[in-house]
Design an enzyme around this catalytic site. Sequence first.
Site, mmCIF file in Angstrom:
data_model
loop_
_atom_site.group_PDB
_atom_site.id
_atom_site.type_symbol
_atom_site.label_atom_id
_atom_site.label_comp_id
_atom_site.label_asym_id
_atom_site.label_seq_id
_atom_site.Cartn_x
_atom_site.Cartn_y
_atom_site.Cartn_z
ATOM 1 N N ASP A 1 40.263 39.515 38.686
ATOM 2 C CA ASP A 1 39.805 40.913 38.660
ATOM 3 C C ASP A 1 40.179 41.586 37.339
ATOM 4 O O ASP A 1 39.336 42.236 36.705
ATOM 5 C CB ASP A 1 40.418 41.676 39.843
ATOM 6 C CG ASP A 1 40.126 43.160 39.780
ATOM 7 O OD1 ASP A 1 38.971 43.539 40.067
ATOM 8 O OD2 ASP A 1 41.030 43.939 39.425
ATOM 9 N N LYS B 1 37.672 42.971 34.062
ATOM 10 C CA LYS B 1 37.773 44.276 33.393
ATOM 11 C C LYS B 1 37.980 44.102 31.882
ATOM 12 O O LYS B 1 37.446 44.870 31.078
ATOM 13 C CB LYS B 1 38.918 45.086 34.008
ATOM 14 C CG LYS B 1 38.592 45.501 35.451
ATOM 15 C CD LYS B 1 39.823 45.956 36.201
ATOM 16 C CE LYS B 1 39.485 46.300 37.650
ATOM 17 N NZ LYS B 1 40.696 46.423 38.493
#
EC number: 1.1.1.3
Lengths: 328, 328
Positions: B209, B213
């Site tokens: 995750d 980003k």
Amino acid sequence: MKTWNIALIGLGSVGRGVAEVLGADARFRIVAAADSKSGAFDPAGLDIEEILAKKKKTGRCGDPAWPASRIAAESEYDILVEVTPTNADTGEPALSIIKTALTRGKHVVTSNKGPVSLASAELLELAEKNNAAFLFEGTVAGAVPILRGIKYGLAGNKIKALYGVLNGTCNYILTRMEEEGLTYVQALAEARDLGYAEADPTYDINGTDAAIKLVILANTMLGMNVTLADVKRTGISDLTVDALLMAEETGHSIRLIASLYPEKNLLEVSPRLISKTNPLVVTGTLNAVTVETEYAGAITFIGRGAGSVETASAILADLLFITDKYDR
Amino acid sequence: MKTWNIALIGLGSVGRGVAEVLGADARFRIVAAADSKSGAFDPAGLDIEEILAKKKKTGRCGDPAWPASRIAAESEYDILVEVTPTNADTGEPALSIIKTALTRGKHVVTSNKGPVSLASAELLELAEKNNAAFLFEGTVAGAVPILRGIKYGLAGNKIKALYGVLNGTCNYILTRMEEEGLTYVQALAEARDLGYAEADPTYDINGTDAAIKLVILANTMLGMNVTLADVKRTGISDLTVDALLMAEETGHSIRLIASLYPEKNLLEVSPRLISKTNPLVVTGTLNAVTVETEYAGAITFIGRGAGSVETASAILADLLFITDKYDR
């Protein structure tokens, strides 16, 4: 790509930083420059190195017949960059110079807290009336993009509170007292030696500098209408090493915190005990601001609050905002 | 004042946050909404309360003959707000829906990391070609205005490095291990109970995750062209309480740090030992990002990286950016 012509008013530390940063950027050309006694202009672009050398040698950057006021009023430029020192009482001579430029429909970028803290509403109205931009990111927290962060990053959020470390000089002194056990007087002397405190540091030490920044934030970002007299101020000069050591024992630090609660119409600058785990406990000359908002919760911005190139960075961001918005 | 018509795609946690925030704002009217199985629209404005009640009762918000893809393609709206869950492999169905809207010249705002991490260049080009905006502040660090902070607040600065805490789930687990001496398994279970970790937390725990980003930041803010495969990843599942306690003894914390060094083309997510005085040592589910720049020095942004209303806050800032730019 359009080249934007700049009139640079102020050739002190920040002005030299601006010259350095813009010199590396082909989008900008400094066509006029002024110090407190004289000015120079050349539509083809000034040789800033030469002008700074002349200033160093003679005390003047150019012709006394072309002071800053006349440069602003008569020379040709797209954006006036005003970086003279802050006069907190009258905002002059910067205030008049900025008005002259805006009235001519010229964009203005400034790092000067005087005019913005005293007359932001009038200046923003004058700018709008003349379809010009009036931007001042560098007036608060130096390189930290706090104004633009609030205006664009947190747009639509109601701000419930704003507080933080807005004076790097005080923060340096408190850090040194805490870390090294220096007395207030010793730490202040060290800050002076290192150029972090001015010869007369009264406005930093008694909370006035932070209060002025709070006024700018309140009036330009939070829709308030306040003056310096509305900010309750307590400085750091009475703080003892013992107080800092006692704070330390319980996991706290003491910092000079500027705080703003719009709903209560409360503005205050005072030394506060804060937990060491709070992100506002920054060290040295750093600045840090927490904004408490309706939806986004608490957002904290940390970075260098002063410095020649750091302030020039904020000015560059303002300049690029103008070139992006008006070059269509 | 113009009212902007919104098509809201996704009625999960973030979608409900958006409905709540926009419901309080007269500038916006939700005229279409869709979940994964159905859709509804009403040019006069939907009753979102009613639609959410229907969804709760029947599992569908509207008519199965009007799925999200058809809402995007055929219904009338000004801005599509896409807030469905991230599919990191294909970006679908969001990717196709976003393309449909942009091709029609509709503005798009999303908090969905899939399409942006996989196809930002293509989508931004499609948006520009159709004179539409494509904004995604909510994809990175939730409510923290990191994209706009870099783009407008630090404009003109070369970014030398960017690093920080971009995954709130891991940060919560590490904070609890450090503060309470919980084991990794205990802290993860607690995070699940509190809703800070998903049923399958693999992507959070193994660094994916945070890596996604980082890809978004690299490609959209730093002019790079990288994919998830370019990010070296080490997760937190092997960390022991002992390691955290040993770090503590020397004044350090361990945090999962995502870092990016554009000049070295280096992207990495891994647990790092950092000094407790570093502002990146945030607690709980907070996010924190430091951007090292040429002129501004290091700027740190801290705030809530997830949450329904927090993400909606980022979406609102994007929406207001669009209404400001295109309402002339």
